[in-house]
Design an enzyme around this catalytic site. Sequence first.
Site, PDB file in Angstrom:
ATOM      1  N   TYR A  67       0.798  -1.236   0.000  1.00 10.01           N
ATOM      2  CA  TYR A  67       0.000   0.000   0.000  1.00 10.01           C
ATOM      3  C   TYR A  67       0.829   1.284   0.000  1.00 10.01           C
ATOM      4  CZ  TYR A  67      -3.715  -3.308   1.049  1.00 10.01           C
ATOM      5  OH  TYR A  67      -4.599  -4.353   0.986  1.00 10.01           O
ATOM      6  N   HIS A 117      -8.550   1.779  -5.831  1.00 12.16           N
ATOM      7  CA  HIS A 117      -7.747   0.892  -4.991  1.00 12.16           C
ATOM      8  C   HIS A 117      -6.280   1.211  -5.186  1.00 12.16           C
ATOM      9  CE1 HIS A 117     -11.206  -1.508  -3.983  1.00 12.16           C
ATOM     10  NE2 HIS A 117     -11.542  -1.466  -5.247  1.00 12.16           N
TER      11      HIS A 117
HETATM   12  C1  DQA Z   1      -7.705  -1.999  -1.099  1.00  7.19           C
HETATM   13  C2  DQA Z   1      -7.776  -3.450  -1.608  1.00  7.19           C
HETATM   14  C3  DQA Z   1      -8.677  -4.287  -0.727  1.00  7.19           C
HETATM   15  O1  DQA Z   1      -8.719  -5.614  -1.201  1.00  7.19           O
HETATM   16  C4  DQA Z   1      -8.146  -4.304   0.697  1.00  7.19           C
HETATM   17  O2  DQA Z   1      -9.025  -5.026   1.524  1.00  7.19           O
HETATM   18  C5  DQA Z   1      -7.903  -2.933   1.229  1.00  7.19           C
HETATM   19  C6  DQA Z   1      -7.278  -1.947   0.368  1.00  7.19           C
HETATM   20  C7  DQA Z   1      -6.692  -1.163  -1.907  1.00  7.19           C
HETATM   21  O3  DQA Z   1      -6.780   0.050  -1.844  1.00  7.19           O
HETATM   22  O4  DQA Z   1      -5.815  -1.726  -2.568  1.00  7.19           O
HETATM   23  O5  DQA Z   1      -8.139  -2.666   2.386  1.00  7.19           O
HETATM   24  O6  DQA Z   1      -8.967  -1.413  -1.240  1.00  7.19           O
END
Ligand code: DQA
Length: 159
Positions: free
Chosen positions: A22, A98
């Site tokens: 992330y 995402h």
């Molecule tokens: C997310 C992807 C989701 O699968 C995960 O549960 C997240 C972050 C992303 O920003 O990549 O919490 O939304």
Amino acid sequence: MKIYVFHGVNLNLLGRREPEIYGRTSLAELNARLEAMGRENGIEVECRQTNYEGEMVSWIGELKPSDFLIINPGAWTHSSYALYDAIKGVNVPALEVHLSNIYAREGFRSRSLIAGACLGQISGLGTDSYLLALAYALEFQKYRQEKNLQQGVEENKNS
Ligand code: DQA
């Protein structure tokens, strides 16, 4: 006519949560960039985060069709019919974002329950997913603003 950026569950941990997936930008830093981009374009951007699904549903329920929603629902993406219904229910243009590429990870992440309620989805570009979504939202809102202005002019002509 605002642009809202709603971050869902666990996104408060951005910057220290699995940074190899992330990234290292904190939520506060990301929000500051998004809000600054809004100011530069003369459109108000408001960012919020919650770990409570019901709170997110309530926030969405308060949106007006003239607003624009950018939403990263976090894990609710894969589990929440309630969020799908909420976005559909307010008839607000929305983009799903995402940080990670949800199609290149565990199988359960490949299904978004939210996507069908949104105009589109940006996935896998880190914080650029948000910045690109906001660039689109700004153009979308500017176009709607202009259109309203023209309608106003037409109304004036007719009166
Ligand atoms: C997310 C992807 C989701 O699968 C995960 O549960 C997240 C972050 C992303 O920003 O990549 O919490 O939304």
